[in-house]
Design a protein around this motif. Structure first.
Motif, PDB file in Angstrom:
ATOM      1  N   ALA A 200      -1.233 -14.900 -17.335  1.00 41.35           N
ATOM      2  CA  ALA A 200      -0.334 -15.583 -16.394  1.00 41.35           C
ATOM      3  C   ALA A 200       0.260 -14.572 -15.415  1.00 41.35           C
ATOM      4  O   ALA A 200       0.367 -14.842 -14.217  1.00 41.35           O
ATOM      5  N   SER A 201       0.638 -13.368 -15.879  1.00 39.98           N
ATOM      6  CA  SER A 201       1.196 -12.387 -14.929  1.00 39.98           C
ATOM      7  C   SER A 201       0.146 -11.968 -13.913  1.00 39.98           C
ATOM      8  O   SER A 201       0.463 -11.805 -12.738  1.00 39.98           O
ATOM      9  N   HIS A 203      -2.201 -13.709 -12.656  1.00 34.08           N
ATOM     10  CA  HIS A 203      -2.332 -14.762 -11.644  1.00 34.08           C
ATOM     11  C   HIS A 203      -1.199 -14.727 -10.627  1.00 34.08           C
ATOM     12  O   HIS A 203      -1.360 -15.161  -9.500  1.00 34.08           O
ATOM     13  N   LYS A 204      -0.035 -14.179 -11.015  1.00 36.03           N
ATOM     14  CA  LYS A 204       1.080 -14.085 -10.071  1.00 36.03           C
ATOM     15  C   LYS A 204       0.811 -13.071  -8.964  1.00 36.03           C
ATOM     16  O   LYS A 204       1.319 -13.188  -7.867  1.00 36.03           O
ATOM     17  N   PHE A 205       0.035 -12.042  -9.294  1.00 33.41           N
ATOM     18  CA  PHE A 205      -0.073 -10.925  -8.360  1.00 33.41           C
ATOM     19  C   PHE A 205      -1.362 -10.877  -7.550  1.00 33.41           C
ATOM     20  O   PHE A 205      -1.516 -10.027  -6.686  1.00 33.41           O
TER      21      PHE A 205
END
Ligand code: ARG
Length: 274
Positions: A200-201, A203-205
């Protein structure tokens, strides 16, 4: 011109099992290893890289994997810096002072971390976002969570955030086997190597994440080198080629079979210098 640090494989060998790729049966052909390493250097030069080397040391069988011993970077107002690693395996820990001295002799600021019982394995687990805005820090097999936390504290003094990513696949024991930035917006990712939280992290960046299969990741197709519009990789599949094409990259194949016996390929064998 990008400058890249490599170490000739004069003493390269597989003598123990530091990762699941290192099976005793697969004896290293040192002459072949040398020609594969030379071929990698030629391809890097053809792609506009200037090559610097560090002298190999007798008895240091993994010193050829120049991505692990120090983490290097440059930050406005701080200059060039190098963070010496704390390698899990004692034989590899002995490589670290040679690389740290190499950097010290070239006026890098050396940032020593107080590791205690933590580990951190350089660019194997620490990967810059291409624009220098942050660093991804993998942990779980080699680097420890605490090692990444200590590194994060040191980087925060220069205003560089670190994104921790927990790894779960023993065949992707280093972050550089399952995350490969292609440009500021896109990366190759093998999702099976991460916890749900880590994925998930990521996908944030990244605006675009191109997913590798387990087969591709375990054959080091996510361990490529991006330079000059090329993606230097030991193998390619039609789907990898299509993903690279979308990002304007052309695969360039280099045989690294001898080094794969030790659990490493293209990315592991070099460090881009700031
Ligand atoms: N035999 C080496 C080890 O296990 C391989 C290191 C590969 N390096 C990397 N950056 N993935 O330490």
């Amino acid at each position: 011109m990008p400058t890249v640090l490599l170490c000739p494989p004069d003493f390269f060998d597989v003598v123990d099992q530091k990762n699941p790729y290192m099976l005793r049966e697969s004896a290293v052909d040192r002459a072949k290893a040398h020609s594969q390493w030379e071929a990698l250097c030629s391809i890097l030069r053809e792609n506009g890289c200037e090559i610097e080397t560090i002298d190999p040391v007798k008895g240091f069988e993994d010193m050829v994997f120049a991505a692990n011993q120090v983490f290097v970077g440059e930050k406005n107002g701080y200059g060039k810096f190098a963070v010496p690693s704390h390698m899990v395996y004692a034989s590899r820990q002995r490589e670290v002072p040679f690389y740290a001295d190499w950097c010290r002799a070239r006026d890098y600021r050396i940032i020593e971390l107080d590791y205690a019982s933590d580990y951190l394995e350089g660019h194997g687990d620490l990967i810059w976002h291409p624009d220098g805005s942050r660093i991804y820090g993998g942990f779980g097999f080699r680097s420890t969570r605490g090692g990444v936390e200590k590194f994060t504290a040191a980087m925060s003094e220069m205003g560089i955030p670190v994104v921790p990513l927990q790894l779960v696949d023993p065949y992707c024991y280093h972050l550089d086997t399952c995350l490969c930035p292609l440009n500021d917006e896109a990366a190759l990712v093998f999702p099976g190597a991460y916890t749900a939280e880590a994925l998930a992290s990521l996908h944030k960046f990244w605006k675009r994440i191109h997913l590798l299969t387990a087969e591709e990741a375990h054959r080091f197709m996510g361990n490529g080198i991006v330079v000059n519009g090329s993606y230097i990789t030991p193998y390619v599949t039609p789907q990898l080629e299509a993903m690279l094409h979308q990002e304007g990259l052309t695969p360039v194949i280099v045989d690294t079979s001898e080094f794969e016996k030790a659990g490493g390929s293209c990315f592991c064998m070099k460090t881009f210098l700031p």
